[in-house]
Design an enzyme around this catalytic site. Structure first.
Site, PDB file in Angstrom:
ATOM      1  NE  ARG A 234      43.722  41.713  42.557  1.00  0.00           N
ATOM      2  CZ  ARG A 234      43.441  40.730  43.414  1.00  0.00           C
ATOM      3  NH1 ARG A 234      43.221  40.996  44.677  1.00  0.00           N
ATOM      4  NH2 ARG A 234      43.402  39.486  42.991  1.00  0.00           N
ATOM      5  CD  GLU A 263      37.847  46.369  41.561  1.00  0.00           C
ATOM      6  OE1 GLU A 263      38.836  46.981  41.153  1.00  0.00           O
ATOM      7  OE2 GLU A 263      37.706  45.142  41.419  1.00  0.00           O
ATOM      8  CG  HIS A 285      38.828  44.682  37.867  1.00  0.00           C
ATOM      9  ND1 HIS A 285      39.045  44.491  39.202  1.00  0.00           N
ATOM     10  CD2 HIS A 285      39.703  43.844  37.233  1.00  0.00           C
ATOM     11  CE1 HIS A 285      39.991  43.580  39.387  1.00  0.00           C
ATOM     12  NE2 HIS A 285      40.406  43.173  38.193  1.00  0.00           N
TER      13      HIS A 285
END
Length: 318
Positions: A234, A263, A285
């Site tokens: 994270r 994000e 990601h």
């Protein structure tokens, strides 16, 4: 009849199959859902599927038909679990699907940075090979993984798998004791020792109030070997401003991040300002997102729903 609503289907690749359940149901998919659309789209739904769309206490209070929130991920911080418990709504998540994809991405980042692959690729594209006049050239340092000390923050399934792969490369793997805690057993190396002795530090911790911002300037100043910092967990586990400052001051040698504090990132995200440097790799990601892992996730997601409806729920968080 069950009404199933998937709020953010576009968070899975279009080629990933979602096997429809055998029980009587209505299945509705939305590629994306904004915060102000959640309640209306889930009206009358008995089962909600979300990957990253937040389900807040206010929204959940408006959904009397909802019985299950099936999270299409391992992390469930997008759901107010206290509110779910209050309203008798179960929450399930996905487990164990990323045991190959995240560690492999972790090592892809390590290898690219240790061997300066980005810088050498840019040199080839810019004609440096032709200018060199010989079969190879040495514009950038190249380092092996073998013999390096790998500090792992997070001792779960992913951290354990990273340790296994690291040992196969000939690395010495250390699991960091939880920051601020002692006496956690022989698996762990003291936090400060991991910071001081690691050549590469990779993060695989969950996000909790205790882990938020756990790497900041004090920690970077304790890193004597100027390690690479890898994060596939994270973004907010690391203070991003301090991270960039540590790189600028030479306290660390490179950054491989698959996750950021926001994000998609805002234009003023500090890592976006340095993303073109050869010792910085930022990926969007996608460490979790091999086709194989996504299909395993989707299969488990639909199995979680089927088992819940059959009265034998699995992977229950609440």
């Amino acid at each position: 009849m069950q009404k199933i609503v998937f709020l953010d289907r576009a968070t899975l690749a279009p080629q990933i199959r979602l096997t429809r359940p055998s029980f009587e149901h209505e299945f509705i998919e939305y590629d994306h859902t904004q915060a102000d659309q959640v309640a209306s789209r889930l009206e009358g739904a008995t089962i909600a599927i979300t990957n990253k769309v937040p389900l807040t206490a206010d929204t959940l209070a408006r959904l009397p038909s909802l019985k299950l929130v099936a999270v299409a991920a391992t992390g469930t911080d997008c759901v107010d679990k206290d509110a779910c418990e209050k309203h008798g709504i179960h929450v399930s998540n996905i487990r164990g699907y990323a045991v190959n994809t995240v560690p492999e991405h972790t090592f892809a980042l390590m290898l690219a940075l240790r061997r300066n692959l980005i810088a050498y690729r840019d040199d080839v594209l810019n004609g440096e090979w032709q200018k060199s006049g010989q079969f190879c050239f040495f514009n950038h340092a190249i380092h092996d993984l073998g013999g390096m000390t790998l500090g792992i923050i997070g001792e779960g399934v992913l951290g354990q798998r990273v340790a296994e792969i690291g040992k196969a490369f000939g690395m010495r793997a250390l699991f960091a004791a939880h920051k601020g805690r002692e006496g956690l057993g022989p698996l762990y190396t003291p936090w400060d020792e991991v910071l001081a002795t690691s050549d590469i530090i990779t993060i695989h911790s969950p996000l909790t109030p205790q882990t938020r911002g756990m790497l900041s300037m004090a920690e970077f100043r304790a890193m004597r070997r100027k390690p690479l910092i890898i994060n596939t967990a994270r973004g907010v586990l690391v203070d991003e401003d301090a991270l960039v400052r540590a790189l600028d001051e030479g306290l660390i040698s490179g950054i491989g991040f698959d996750v950021l504090s926001g994000e998609p990132p805002a234009d003023d995200n500090p890592l976006m300002h340095i993303a073109k440097r050869p010792n910085v790799i930022v990926t969007p990601h996608v460490a979790w997102a091999s086709d194989e892992a996504q299909q395993a996730l989707a299969d488990q997601l639909m199995d979680n729903i089927a088992r819940f409806v059959a009265g034998a729920p699995v992977n229950v968080v609440v």
